[in-house]
Design a protein around this motif. Structure first.
Motif, short mmCIF file in Angstrom:
data_model
loop_
_atom_site.label_atom_id
_atom_site.label_comp_id
_atom_site.label_asym_id
_atom_site.label_seq_id
_atom_site.Cartn_x
_atom_site.Cartn_y
_atom_site.Cartn_z
N ASP A 151 1.06 -1.31 -0.08
CA ASP A 151 -0.26 -0.07 0.17
C ASP A 151 1.48 0.84 0.04
OD1 ASP A 151 1.09 -0.11 2.43
OD2 ASP A 151 -0.77 0.78 3.83
N ALA A 177 1.95 3.95 -1.68
CA ALA A 177 1.14 4.45 -2.85
C ALA A 177 3.23 5.36 -3.27
CB ALA A 177 0.68 5.69 -2.35
N LEU A 233 -2.47 2.60 -9.23
CA LEU A 233 -2.66 1.89 -8.09
C LEU A 233 -1.94 3.02 -7.20
CD1 LEU A 233 -0.49 -1.71 -7.80
CD2 LEU A 233 -3.43 -1.01 -6.87
N LEU A 249 -4.62 4.93 -3.92
CA LEU A 249 -3.90 4.89 -2.47
C LEU A 249 -3.95 6.03 -2.00
CD1 LEU A 249 -1.36 1.95 -3.04
CD2 LEU A 249 -3.06 1.52 -2.25
N GLU A 250 -3.40 6.43 -2.85
CA GLU A 250 -3.11 7.66 -2.38
C GLU A 250 -3.10 8.71 -3.61
OE1 GLU A 250 0.63 10.59 -0.46
OE2 GLU A 250 0.33 9.01 0.22
#
Length: 137
Positions: free
Chosen positions: A75, A77, A102, A106-107
């Motif tokens: 996870d 980012a 991704l 994620l962010e």
């Protein structure tokens, strides 16, 4: 040669950060090699070394280090974004797009979203809004 200790590894890590900020990625890599040899589980050192490899245009080692970071922290980012930049720079735009998406999911930082959008729209990997070593953007 002086004896290595946890304190010297911290000093080396901090010095490597400074070298990277001063745009001396090869010097940073040299310091980080001993830190990672002593502490292979240190994800922060691996991420810093990956950034240094990227700045030194050593794309394959950068890719491998970013992948190790992502195995440990899926996870992360920034690691996805930086791996995307690395793959993009290696003319592997389709693989890069996955990591840009991704990172943005994620962010949702503007540069992550822009990278995902631009890579998707053009698919050519020519856009370079920033390098992965600048986490403050």
């Amino acid at each position: 040669m002086p004896e290595s200790s946890p304190e010297t590894h911290v000093i080396d890590f901090r010095a490597a950060e400074q070298l990277l900020a001063a745009r001396d990625p090869r010097g940073a890599i040299q310091l980080l090699d001993s830190v990672i040899t002593a502490h292979p589980e240190n994800t922060a050192a691996r991420l810093l070394r990956a950034r240094a490899f990227f700045l030194a245009a050593q794309l394959r080692p950068a890719e491998l280090e970013f992948q190790i970071v992502l195995e440990r922290e899926p996870d992360n980012a920034f690691a996805h974004f930086a791996l995307g930049r690395t793959l993009e720079r290696a003319d592997r735009s389709e693989e890069a797009l996955r990591h840009f998406r991704l990172a943005a999911a994620l962010e949702p930082r503007p540069e992550f979203i822009e990278a995902a959008r631009f890579a998707r729209e053009t698919g050519n990997g020519e856009h370079d809004p920033g390098d992965p070593d600048d986490e403050t953007k």
